[in-house]
Design a protein around this motif. Sequence first.
Motif, short mmCIF file in Angstrom:
data_model
loop_
_atom_site.label_atom_id
_atom_site.label_comp_id
_atom_site.label_asym_id
_atom_site.label_seq_id
_atom_site.Cartn_x
_atom_site.Cartn_y
_atom_site.Cartn_z
N PRO A 9 4.21 3.10 -7.42
CA PRO A 9 5.52 2.83 -8.07
C PRO A 9 6.77 3.40 -7.30
CG PRO A 9 3.67 3.87 -9.33
CD PRO A 9 3.36 3.87 -8.07
N ASP A 10 7.83 2.73 -7.48
CA ASP A 10 9.09 3.11 -6.82
C ASP A 10 9.30 2.47 -5.47
OD1 ASP A 10 8.58 6.48 -8.39
OD2 ASP A 10 9.60 4.66 -9.09
N LEU A 11 8.20 2.31 -4.79
CA LEU A 11 8.23 1.60 -3.52
C LEU A 11 8.47 0.05 -3.61
CD1 LEU A 11 5.45 2.65 -1.00
CD2 LEU A 11 7.55 3.20 -1.01
N LEU A 12 9.46 -0.66 -3.20
CA LEU A 12 10.01 -1.88 -3.36
C LEU A 12 9.88 -2.77 -2.23
CD1 LEU A 12 13.05 -1.57 -5.55
CD2 LEU A 12 10.63 -2.16 -6.66
N LEU A 13 9.42 -3.79 -2.16
CA LEU A 13 9.36 -5.04 -0.99
C LEU A 13 10.58 -5.79 -1.21
CD1 LEU A 13 7.98 -5.48 1.52
CD2 LEU A 13 6.36 -7.03 0.31
N ASP A 87 3.04 8.67 -0.16
CA ASP A 87 3.69 9.41 -1.41
C ASP A 87 3.39 10.93 -1.29
OD1 ASP A 87 3.45 8.66 -4.83
OD2 ASP A 87 4.63 10.09 -3.80
N LEU A 88 4.48 11.69 -1.09
CA LEU A 88 4.13 13.16 -0.97
C LEU A 88 4.71 13.95 -2.33
CD1 LEU A 88 5.35 13.81 2.63
CD2 LEU A 88 2.97 13.27 1.71
N ARG A 89 4.91 12.97 -3.31
CA ARG A 89 5.36 13.78 -4.57
C ARG A 89 4.29 14.39 -5.24
NH1 ARG A 89 8.25 8.35 -6.82
NH2 ARG A 89 5.96 7.88 -6.39
N SER A 90 4.14 15.58 -5.40
CA SER A 90 3.06 16.59 -6.02
C SER A 90 2.76 16.14 -7.37
CB SER A 90 3.36 17.75 -6.09
OG SER A 90 3.80 18.49 -4.76
N SER A 91 3.75 15.65 -7.98
CA SER A 91 3.55 15.19 -9.61
C SER A 91 3.17 13.79 -9.70
CB SER A 91 4.88 15.54 -10.34
OG SER A 91 5.83 14.72 -9.88
N SER A 92 3.19 13.05 -8.65
CA SER A 92 3.19 11.39 -8.62
C SER A 92 1.48 11.37 -8.80
CB SER A 92 3.30 11.00 -7.18
OG SER A 92 3.02 9.49 -7.31
N PRO A 93 1.13 10.22 -9.68
CA PRO A 93 -0.34 9.68 -9.71
C PRO A 93 -0.99 9.33 -8.69
CG PRO A 93 0.92 8.59 -11.08
CD PRO A 93 1.85 9.52 -10.59
N THR A 94 0.16 8.96 -7.44
CA THR A 94 -0.44 8.20 -6.04
C THR A 94 -0.13 9.36 -5.11
OG1 THR A 94 1.79 7.25 -6.11
CG2 THR A 94 0.01 5.82 -6.98
N TYR A 95 0.08 10.54 -5.59
CA TYR A 95 0.20 11.45 -4.27
C TYR A 95 -0.93 11.39 -3.14
CZ TYR A 95 0.08 15.95 -1.64
OH TYR A 95 0.14 16.64 -0.76
#
Length: 184
Positions: A9-13, A87-95
């Motif tokens: 999520p949030d990464l866009l091509l 993804d380095l966002r600790s709260s992200s499900p895709t960390y």
Amino acid sequence: MQFERSDIPDLLLITPKRIGDDRGWFSETFREDRFRAEAGDVSFVQHNQSYSRAMGTVRGLHFQLAPKAQGKLVRCPRGRILDVAVDLRSSSPTYGRHHAVELSAENGRQLWIPPGFAHGFCTLVEDCEIAYLVTDYYSHEHDRGLNWRDPDLQIDWPVDEADAVTSPKDRQLPMLRDLGRVFD
Ligand SMILES: Cc1cn([C@H]2C[C@H](O)[C@@H](COP(=O)(O)OP(=O)(O)O[C@H]3O[C@H](C)C(=O)[C@H](O)[C@H]3O)O2)c(=O)[nH]c1=O
């Protein structure tokens, strides 16, 4: 201009349209209205460009700590690269998960990488350039990185460590397990 969501999520091509004629083609490579409609309230303050001479050059995986974390809109106007965001966002499900995509002068594709990700790339041919807009200014004090060879990231790089052209700084970057919490 086509926007596609990735498996993170949030990464866009982004694939700008090319209007061809007898001379070649024209492309609008950035439109603030379209970009903000897809990515939200984002503004850019700096534009970077780097040139890498050899195939198999790896730059990254880099990020800046808050409050100087950078969003990056990356394109490859010369050559061909494998562009990677982790993804380095600790709260992200895709960390800890990554997305890799080929950006090239030929495909004209761009990757939008929001703050909270590490970014790096590997050149797939000689004489590559990347050009990218960033959402905050460079800050040496906030510059950090993650080791591109970290086996836990499971990134399928097209070059092995022995043949890669890298900077001394990048060769000493920590593994994800030693990085600690860098983004919420
Ligand atoms: C990033 C940056 C660097 N510099 C200076 C610092 C060094 O003296 C020299 C090379 O810097 P560095 O080795 O960090 O360059 P790259 O290895 O290409 O790093 C970049 O490549 C990866 C893929 C990224 O996503 C980042 O934008 C950035 O970390 O440029 C500046 O003066 N301004 C800047 O914005």
